[in-house]
Design an enzyme around this catalytic site. Structure first.
Site, PDB file in Angstrom:
ATOM      1  N   HIS A  37       8.475 -20.894 -44.495  1.00 34.66           N
ATOM      2  CA  HIS A  37       9.144 -21.816 -45.449  1.00 34.66           C
ATOM      3  C   HIS A  37       8.522 -23.097 -45.023  1.00 34.66           C
ATOM      4  CE1 HIS A  37      12.140 -23.791 -48.065  1.00 34.66           C
ATOM      5  NE2 HIS A  37      11.969 -24.638 -47.191  1.00 34.66           N
ATOM      6  N   GLU A  38       8.373 -23.679 -43.899  1.00 30.73           N
ATOM      7  CA  GLU A  38       7.991 -25.274 -43.558  1.00 30.73           C
ATOM      8  C   GLU A  38       6.535 -25.231 -43.650  1.00 30.73           C
ATOM      9  OE1 GLU A  38       9.911 -27.929 -42.806  1.00 30.73           O
ATOM     10  OE2 GLU A  38      11.569 -26.542 -43.281  1.00 30.73           O
ATOM     11  N   HIS A  57       5.650 -25.819 -47.131  1.00 31.90           N
ATOM     12  CA  HIS A  57       5.790 -27.166 -47.585  1.00 31.90           C
ATOM     13  C   HIS A  57       4.340 -27.988 -47.504  1.00 31.90           C
ATOM     14  CE1 HIS A  57       9.882 -27.857 -48.956  1.00 31.90           C
ATOM     15  NE2 HIS A  57      10.480 -27.376 -47.777  1.00 31.90           N
TER      16      HIS A  57
HETATM   17 ZN   LIG Z   1      12.254 -26.726 -47.475  1.00 36.23          ZN
END
Ligand SMILES: [Zn+2]
Length: 265
Positions: free
Chosen positions: A126-127, A130
């Protein structure tokens, strides 16, 4: 449609904006070059390392490194970074972050909530999502446009002096350390969820653990631990149901993954 195009063109000319597409096909206006963002990421990471205690225990760094290596190996070559730096910070914070240019920070407190390698892979996917979708650039560009107005918007990012350092670091998502948590928007969150889910599955981690991760996060946030991650990443029904919608295609990627890493503490 025509109006949007004209507005976008005006924005490009006035502000030096690049109107581009995110990995999932969303239109983005980006003011900063990849090189600028990478420099900002590197400088902010140095700052974090100078201020916080770093874990040297090989048992922990090897475990985290095993997962991050597997994930970053599947970052598309088009991102232009082939070596990622990973640091584990000794802190009860339940948190992790990734920065433009290939830097990942994991707090030991997170390991008490993301207890399986698959769950930790879900957070890191997820990170990294980004970063791959240029969300910091998008947010900093928007802040710059709204706070300084169109005329000043073309001014160069002050990297050397790191003026307004707190502002830049908040824009990168590092606000929790400075008392201001600045969450990404809902569109960016769901985009990172999608990118991260596919990324963890390609890296050989079980994508369904992303759902149990968010459930564990929600449960832990009712407890005593400081939950920086939850303050910027609310776990809600929508997030979980969107993950479940994408689960079948992610599971197909997991099945095809040539390597299923065996990361142990
Ligand atoms: Zn996030």
């Amino acid at each position: 449609m025509k109006k949007t195009l004209i507005a976008a063109a005006a924005l490009t000319m006035l502000a030096g904006c690049q109107v581009t597409q995110s990995p999932t096909g969303r239109t983005q206006a980006l003011m900063y070059s990849a090189a600028d963002m990478n420099t900002l990421g590197a400088q902010s990471f140095e700052e974090m390392k100078s201020q916080q205690k770093i874990v040297t225990d090989k048992r922990i760094t090897n475990y985290v490194g095993c997962i991050t290596n597997a994930i970053t190996k599947h970052v598309p070559a088009s991102y232009g970074v082939d070596k990622w730096e990973v640091v584990v910070f000794d802190s009860e914070q339940v948190n992790a972050f990734a920065l433009p240019g290939g830097h990942i920070g994991v707090y030991t407190g997170l390991l008490n909530v993301a207890t399986t390698p698959h769950q930790l892979a879900a957070v890191l996917g997820h990170e990294v999502g980004h970063v791959l979708a240029n969300h910091s650039n998008e947010r900093l560009s928007r802040n710059q446009l709204t706070s300084m107005g169109m005329q000043a918007a073309g001014s160069a990012i002050d990297l050397a002096g790191m003026q307004n350092k707190e502002l830049w670091m908040q824009g990168l998502g590092l606000g929790a350390q400075y008392g201001v948590a600045m969450p990404f928007g809902r569109k960016q969150e769901s985009e990172s969820d999608k990118i991260g889910l596919d990324l963890m599955a390609k890296a050989g981690f079980k994508p369904e653990h992303s759902v149990s991760l968010w459930q564990a996060m929600a449960k832990a946030s009712g407890g005593q631990q400081p939950m920086e991650f939850m303050s910027t990443h609310p776990s809600n029904e929508r997030r979980i149901s969107d993950l479940q919608k994408n689960m079948t295609s992610a599971q197909a990627l997991y099945t095809k993954a040539a390597v299923k890493p065996n990361c142990t503490k």
